[in-house]
Design an enzyme around this catalytic site. Structure first.
Site, PDB file in Angstrom:
ATOM      1  N   GLU A 248     -70.124 -26.708 -99.992  1.00 55.76           N
ATOM      2  CA  GLU A 248     -69.390 -25.779 -99.141  1.00 55.76           C
ATOM      3  C   GLU A 248     -68.020 -25.601 -99.760  1.00 55.76           C
ATOM      4  O   GLU A 248     -67.216 -26.523 -99.799  1.00 55.76           O
ATOM      5  CB  GLU A 248     -69.237 -26.299 -97.711  1.00 55.76           C
ATOM      6  CG  GLU A 248     -68.562 -25.262 -96.817  1.00 55.76           C
ATOM      7  CD  GLU A 248     -67.883 -25.838 -95.598  1.00 55.76           C
ATOM      8  OE1 GLU A 248     -66.993 -25.154 -95.054  1.00 55.76           O
ATOM      9  OE2 GLU A 248     -68.215 -26.970 -95.205  1.00 55.76           O
ATOM     10  N   CYS A 282     -61.401 -23.096 -94.076  1.00 54.81           N
ATOM     11  CA  CYS A 282     -62.049 -22.165 -95.005  1.00 54.81           C
ATOM     12  C   CYS A 282     -62.871 -21.088 -94.311  1.00 54.81           C
ATOM     13  O   CYS A 282     -63.115 -20.036 -94.884  1.00 54.81           O
ATOM     14  CB  CYS A 282     -62.930 -22.934 -95.987  1.00 54.81           C
ATOM     15  SG  CYS A 282     -64.188 -23.942 -95.203  1.00 54.81           S
TER      16      CYS A 282
END
Length: 479
Positions: A248, A282
């Site tokens: 990720e 994020c």
């Protein structure tokens, strides 16, 4: 000041490296702890301990393994306030949000413990008489988790819970910036008597410890949450042994606001998404595309909301909306990106500089930018700070094209009261997640995964658990 050691094979041990890393409070700049800088030897010792303990761990029934996960959750809840204060201090995460992270982490361990009776295979019909084809799910072996600094405790659970319930053992590398909460919890869970070697924690840098963990032939899967650069380095190291990776990485999440949106809802969701943990998330909105007929009204509403935000010490009793950035390097990066945007022609409506109201700490003002273009760095590159650039669009298809014009593909959102519009956008947006009329924030039972440079694989829910399983096919013929 606390001094932490490595946790290998069921006990705290001195690092073979004499170097240490200092962990700072980003609001006050005081030294909170020292952690080992870590060595290749530390990493290999942890991997060997995990390998030696894995056969016995996978031999336990899944419900027995689940019992340990429930105990981990119990320890978190018993120490929830202490852990939240530790997290807030090392991260400058406002205490309310820190408490949420701690509490959700406990829920996460319980959630994955619930999969003990739901790890399933398949039986497939054979072309041959008197034969069955079984698809059997087996643990990969040793799982390595490399953690970020922005949600370190929760992401630790993301990797540990899924690894352990599926029969893998685990080696975790905490971030050097925010390791304290994790290492305090490691100390607390000694009372649950987890078998030695099943769960190991090695502090150290990415180039040394992270690289050693990633390139080892012992490692069966590497799960990293971090930057695109870190993901590239992990893939490079993993390629030597064709080790599975689950990544990720960064994001540059677009939010599309249509003229028929509930504007109050959209403004609250977009601003809330941008300033949560000072913009250092994020998957939260990093750029906004607003339909031209409501552009000015939207900017007026966002300006008022951002001007009203409270920025204070993470422990302030005034319930601040955000606090400092995590480090001086992060503060300097955000400031440089905004200054460059100004030079390219961006107009600052709110903020736009380092905060001058604090004598110490890494504070940056909530910032609203307009008069930006699609080719600007501030639109294309991840800022990871409380900076919100806003652009106009004329048609929904134009907005979708602008949103997709990015090397990232983690999350996106659209605000509209028209069902046809939101479903069209959800179909066309090239992102792992799309949020409709709400802030960017995922659920533990969903699946958190990115497209393009935002990553490979994913986490959470059933599909996140299956990242840690290997499929074995068994052809069973009988007479």
């Amino acid at each position: 000041m606390k001094e932490f050691n490595q946790f290998i094979n069921g006990k705290f041990v001195k690092s073979t490296s004499s170097e240490v890393t200092k962990v700072l409070n980003p609001c006050t700049e005081e030294i909170l702890s020292e952690i080992p800088h870590g060595s290749i030897e530390d990493a290999n010792k942890a991997l060997n301990a995990a390998k030696e303990s894995q056969y016995a761990w996978k031999a336990l029934t899944a419900i027995e393994r689940a019992g340990y996960l429930h105990k981990m959750a119990d320890v978190i809840r018993e120490n929830r306030v202490f852990l939240a204060k530790t997290l807030a201090a090392e991260q400058a995460k406002v205490i309310g949000l820190a408490q949420v992270e701690i509490d959700v982490t406990a829920d996460y361990f319980d959630y994955y413990a619930g999969f003990a009776r739901r790890i399933e295979g398949e039986i497939i019909q054979s072309d041959r008489k008197k034969e069955h084809i079984f698809l059997h799910k087996a643990p990969i072996g040793v799982a390595v988790g490399i953690l970020p600094w922005n949600f370190p405790f929760f992401v630790m659970a993301r990797k540990v819970a899924a690894s352990l319930i599926t029969g893998n053992t685990c080696v975790i590398k905490p971030s050097c910036i925010a390791p304290n909460t994790i290492m305090e919890w490691v100390d607390l869970i000694q009372k649950i008597e987890l078998p030695a070697g099943v769960l190991n924690f090695v502090c150290g840098s990415g180039p040394i410890v992270g690289n050693a963990l990633s390139k080892s032939p012992i490692t069966g899967i590497i799960s990293l949450t971090g930057s695109v650069f870190a993901g590239q380095k992990v893939m490079e190291a993993a390629s030597e042994n064709i080790t599975k990776v689950s990544l990720e990485l960064g994001g540059k999440a677009p939010a599309i606001v249509c003229a028929d949106a509930n504007l109050e809802l959209a403004v609250n969701a977009v601003v809330g998404s941008r300033i949560i943990y000072s913009g250092q998330v994020c998957n939260c909105a990093e750029r906004v595309y607003v339909e031209e007929s409501i552009h000015d009204q939207f900017l007026d509403m966002v300006t008022a909301k951002m001007n009203a935000l409270k920025v204070e010490d993470a422990f302030s009793e005034n319930n601040p909306d955000m606090s400092a950035l995590v480090s001086k390097a992060q503060l300097d990066k955000v400031a440089e990106m905004v200054e460059f945007a100004k030079k390219e022609g961006a107009e600052v409506l709110v903020g736009g500089q380092k905060s001058s109201q604090f004598d110490k700490g890494y504070f940056y003002q909530p910032t609203l930018l307009t008069n930006v273009r699609q080719d600007m760095q501030i639109i294309q590159d991840e800022v990871f700070g409380p900076v919100l650039p806003v652009m106009k669009f004329s048609t929904l298809d134009e907005a979708i094209a602008l949103a997709n014009d990015s090397e990232y593909g983690l999350t996106s959102s659209i605000f509209s009261e028209n069902f046809n519009k939101v479903m069209h956008a959800a179909e066309e947006l090239e992102y792992g997640e799309t949020y409709i009329n709400r802030e960017h924030f995922e659920a533990i039972q969903g699946f958190h995964a990115g497209w393009k440079k935002s990553g490979i694989g994913g986490a959470d829910g059933k599909h996140g658990m299956e990242e840690y399983l290997q499929t074995k096919v068994i052809y069973a013929q009988y007479r």
